[in-house]
Enzyme design. Structure first.
Site, PDB file in Angstrom:
ATOM      1  N   LEU A 209      29.622 104.199  20.342  1.00  0.00           N
ATOM      2  CA  LEU A 209      29.400 103.266  19.229  1.00  0.00           C
ATOM      3  C   LEU A 209      29.232 101.828  19.705  1.00  0.00           C
ATOM      4  CD1 LEU A 209      31.795 104.969  16.756  1.00  0.00           C
ATOM      5  CD2 LEU A 209      29.372 104.639  16.385  1.00  0.00           C
ATOM      6  N   ASN A 241      24.759  99.047  18.146  1.00  0.00           N
ATOM      7  CA  ASN A 241      26.098  98.547  18.388  1.00  0.00           C
ATOM      8  C   ASN A 241      26.996  98.509  17.181  1.00  0.00           C
ATOM      9  OD1 ASN A 241      27.300  97.630  20.725  1.00  0.00           O
ATOM     10  ND2 ASN A 241      25.611  96.232  21.068  1.00  0.00           N
ATOM     11  N   CYS A 242      28.234  98.921  17.368  1.00  0.00           N
ATOM     12  CA  CYS A 242      29.284  98.665  16.392  1.00  0.00           C
ATOM     13  C   CYS A 242      30.393  97.948  17.137  1.00  0.00           C
ATOM     14  CB  CYS A 242      29.814  99.956  15.799  1.00  0.00           C
ATOM     15  SG  CYS A 242      28.556 100.920  14.960  1.00  0.00           S
ATOM     16  N   VAL A 243      30.180  96.693  17.512  1.00  0.00           N
ATOM     17  CA  VAL A 243      31.267  95.871  18.058  1.00  0.00           C
ATOM     18  C   VAL A 243      31.365  94.624  17.208  1.00  0.00           C
ATOM     19  CG1 VAL A 243      31.300  96.678  20.423  1.00  0.00           C
ATOM     20  CG2 VAL A 243      29.725  94.893  19.784  1.00  0.00           C
TER      21      VAL A 243
END
Lengths: 428, 348, 77
Positions: A209, A241-243
């Site tokens: 992720l 992206n999942c940050v």
């Protein structure tokens, strides 16, 4: 390689019976686009909304932002590896709907999505309060695994962006920018007397992720490689992206990479810009060392004297940034680093997880721990309760009156480390 | 309105005497004394020095708590809106007293306070983070130059106006990172900085690299068989549901959880609260971050005496170093009370 | 955290993947682990193999705790 960017300037969005462009107004056929996106069986619902600059609107939780583009001429299609084929892009002509953006919105991980306010104090911190946004909100079918949910949202964003541009492909461009990128044999001898410079383009690649894709390849699996600026403009690099929302590079930021723009603007006058080296930020020390060594080797093979190095994310990627800096400086290559800071909400703490005396030239794009109160908005698109769990939000972030107190960390693009905005920090 | 300001000075500037009078206890004088004249002139009608508190430098240094207590009482009795101390120039004990008084005023009376001194005065390093310190020359000859910034900054603090940058306003940097918008986007600044660096022209980094302090290594564990081992992690392992709501990033707290009788961290009961890495693996088996299963096994085999019943956990993701240091100090106190012998700290 | 606990007098072993950060921050006993999201595991291996790997790492950590050092030391084997 020669790429023409055919630009139409979008100043307004409206729903229409068909998708069309006329004098700054982009009309969108809502049902046709909804149908196109809903074909993906992984969504229970797909909702389209419009959010324009200056409106009292909050978008939450934001996953990615994409600029509508499509190929008019030349090989491949924008977002290669996801749309069309995997053909090399960056040549021919590409239509750009400048001023418009597709914003994808869905609670995938919960704490890794961001906030965009179209007006008020939050709007000053996100680049996407100035774009005319088509917001696409997704709800997954029950039990959809989150990696699948992320992939579905990612694809849908690219499809929507490409659909908008493709639907108005017959409209004549208002302006055309041409970028000419020579073969290395010419670049090496061009502009004698000017220092050769490259761009070391670090991409987040820490896990399923936290990923970025190059021609559809998950960049954690690449060795550093060379790309031309025109490939980047055609969507060769996209976000998966999942940050934290503040400093993940949205696909929009890749398409409009401001480091590339700044180096191109000085090309032939102050520097000889010879290439972009794409590298990753992986999770094992051996991977970090391997990529850092290979990236700096490419810089040495190009014979550059200087490198701009942009980081993506924070924390352990600080180690990649510092490693790249030290190796390059040890090889006699002068570096400038772009990073954000996590210095605490009072600014009293150390800003980076790693440091080195060689890092003498650093551009700070701001302290992401600084807090801001976002007043209530008349309209909220998405799922406002997510504010409590978003990274940079904290328990009780959402107040009873609808205002939210968050760290800049929660605002999409607030401390973009490609140097997209003017935010910075100083010691007081 | 006219603000009521109390001025703090030492025995020397009060005209009481030099080193031989350094034992002077705190006392309150009505109105203006000594260097207060210059400050009062600079304040004009915006603020009045209603009283001056005097204390001998020697007395303050030897009786810090008591002196501070008395001085705070005297200032409070004046219904002051703000306190100004010094300038202390390069007088070390005077500078320390000024810094301590300003800090106590801010903390306990919640009104603005500032002082002024020479950058090398030891009071600067001790108190620059807590209080505003205007930069002065090393001796009283610098009084005239010190007064305008002291007055203008104090008025800004009183009026709740934001201070400009240290160099513009004339105070010493407090070491705090503060956001601002610059004229150019970051990428433009980076490209310009690189051109300057390549040409050998002067340029200014926007983030000077920090110097990390060092701690001497603690002595090795002598008797493993008899040892009590504790687990601490920054990997965010928590009981499922994150009962203490530890933040996914920029954690403001840590958790303390009982694992007595737990021989394996299963996905049914434990997960990670960390927002900085892919949680799939830790959520699937938290032993991958906090190896309770093998430590329990080794405890049973008698390799060491005891795995401490409590483990400590936080999220080391964008969490300020100062916050992490506070967690460390607090956890260390608890570990000491529990007679722990050694610590395994795991990070992701 | 690691420094403050050590400052209080406890021997601490910092077991982490990104050694350079640990070195910069100033941990004294450092043992390298496998990867950021799974320092004590390897999801590509069977649960038994994973546990054996984990045990070996913890043993390395205990050994580091029992080793007298005078300066920052990375225990590679």
């Amino acid at each position: 390689m020669k790429l023409e960017l055919h630009r139409l300037k979008v100043r307004r969005l409206a729903w229409g019976s068909r998708t069309a462009f006329d004098k700054g107004l982009l009309s969108i056929d809502r049902s046709a686009l909804t149908d196109l996106l809903a074909k993906d069986g992984r969504f229970r619902s797909v909702t389209l909304d419009l959010a324009l600059p200056g409106e009292s609107v909050r978008i939450i939780p934001v996953k990615d932002v994409i600029e509508p583009r499509c190929k008019l001429d030349g090989p491949g299609e924008v977002f290669p590896g996801f749309i069309g084929d995997v053909e090399t892009v960056g040549e021919g002509a590409t239509l750009v709907l400048e001023g418009a953006a597709v914003v994808t919105c869905g609670a995938i991980v919960g704490f890794q999505e961001g906030i965009i306010d179209m007006s008020g104090p939050g709007a000053d911190y996100t680049p996407f309060s100035k774009t005319c946004n088509l917001v696409v909100t997704f709800e997954p079918v029950d039990g959809l695994e989150k990696h699948e949910y992320e992939a579905a949202c990612r694809m849908a964003g690219f499809r929507a962006a490409r659909y908008l541009a493709d639907s108005v492909r017959d409209v004549a461009a208002e302006t055309i920018d041409t970028v000419q990128w020579p073969p290395l044999s010419e670049a090496m001898t061009a502009h004698p007397g000017l220092p050769k410079v490259a761009y070391l383009y670090m991409l987040q690649s820490q896990g399923l992720l936290h990923d970025t894709y190059l021609y559809g390849v998950d960049v954690k699996r690449i060795l550093p490689t060379l790309v031309s600026p025109t490939e980047v403009m055609d969507g060769a690099v996209v976000s998966g992206n999942c940050v934290s929302a503040c400093d993940k590079n949205s696909t929009y930021a890749h398409q409009n990479n401001p480091v590339i723009a700044a180096l191109l603007a000085r090309h032939g006058r102050e520097i000889n810009f010879v290439g972009c080296i794409v590298t990753n930020e992986n999770v094992t020390l051996a991977d970090k060392k391997r990529s850092s060594a290979a990236a700096v080797k490419l810089a040495r093979m190009l014979g550059v004297e200087g490198l701009v190095i942009s980081e993506e994310g924070f924390g352990n990627p600080d180690a990649d940034l510092i490693m790249n800096c030290r190796r390059a400086e040890a090889a006699g290559i002068r570096t400038v680093l772009i990073t954000d800071e996590f210095a605490g909400s009072d600014g009293a703490s150390q800003s980076l997880a790693d440091a080195a005396p060689e890092a003498t030239a650093v551009v700070s794009v701001g302290n992401a721990n600084a807090r801001v109160v976002l007043p209530p908005m008349e309209r909220v698109i998405g799922f406002p309760r997510e504010a409590n769990v978003i990274a940079g939000g904290f328990d009780g972030s959402m107040r009873d009156d609808g205002s939210i107190e968050v760290e800049l960390q929660a605002i999409t693009g607030a401390t973009n480390e490609l140097g997209f905005s003017r935010l910075s920090a100083v010691t007081v | 309105m006219t603000y009521r300001v109390v001025h703090y000075i030492n025995q020397f500037f009060a005209g009481i005497g030099g080193e031989e009078q350094a034992g002077q206890k705190p006392l309150l004088k009505e109105g203006i004394v000594g260097p207060g004249q210059a400050l009062a002139a600079e304040f004009g009608d915006k603020a009045t020095i209603v009283a001056t508190v005097v204390c001998g430098d020697g007395y303050f240094a030897e009786n810090m708590d008591e002196a501070t207590e008395t001085i705070i009482g005297l200032i409070a009795s004046c219904k002051a809106d703000a306190v100004i101390a010094g300038p202390a120039f390069n007088a070390g004990r005077y500078g320390t007293a000024c810094g301590a008084v300003c800090t106590a005023v801010k903390d306990r009376l919640a009104i603005p306070a500032l002082t002024a001194m020479y950058p090398e005065n030891p009071g600067v390093d001790l108190f620059r983070k807590e209080t505003i310190i205007v930069e002065t020359a090393d001796s009283a000859r610098g009084l005239r130059k010190a007064v305008p910034p002291m007055a203008s900054i104090l008025l800004k603090l009183l009026e709740g106006r934001e201070l400009g940058l240290p160099a513009e306003e004339g105070y010493l940097p407090q070491g705090l990172r503060k956001n601002l918008f610059r004229a150019e986007p970051g990428a433009e600044r980076a490209a310009s900085m690189l051109v300057k660096k390549l040409r050998g022209e002067p340029f200014e980094t926007e983030y000077p690299m920090p110097v990390f302090d060092r701690v001497p290594p603690a002595p090795a564990l002598k008797d493993l068989k008899g040892a009590r081992i504790a687990l601490v992690t920054s990997g965010g392992i928590v009981p499922k549901g994150n009962p203490d709501h530890i933040e996914a990033s920029s954690a403001s707290r840590y958790g303390e959880y009982d694992i007595s009788g737990v021989s394996d961290l299963t996905s049914a009961d434990y997960a990670t609260a960390h927002g900085g890495y892919d949680p799939t693996y830790a959520d699937g088996d938290a032993d991958r971050v906090l190896p309770v299963d093998v430590l329990r096994e080794m405890e049973r085999e008698g390799i060491f005496a005891k795995l401490h019943d409590l483990f400590y956990t936080t999220v080391g993701n964008g969490t300020p170093v100062a916050m992490a240091a506070r967690f460390g100090r607090e956890i260390a106190v608890k570990l000491r009370e529990a007679a722990v012998d050694a610590v395994i700290l795991t990070s992701t | 955290m690691v420094k403050e606990i050590e400052r209080a007098g406890f021997p601490v072993v910092h077991m982490c993947t990104i050694i350079p950060i640990s070195q910069t921050v100033g941990a004294n006993r450092i043992v390298p682990t496998i990867a950021i999201p799974h320092p004590f595991g390897d999801p590509t291996k069977s649960p038994e193999e994973e546990k054996a790997l984990r045990r070996a790492l913890v043993e390395k950590g205990l050994k580091a705790l029992q080793t007298e050092i005078t300066e920052q030391t990375v225990f590679n084997d």
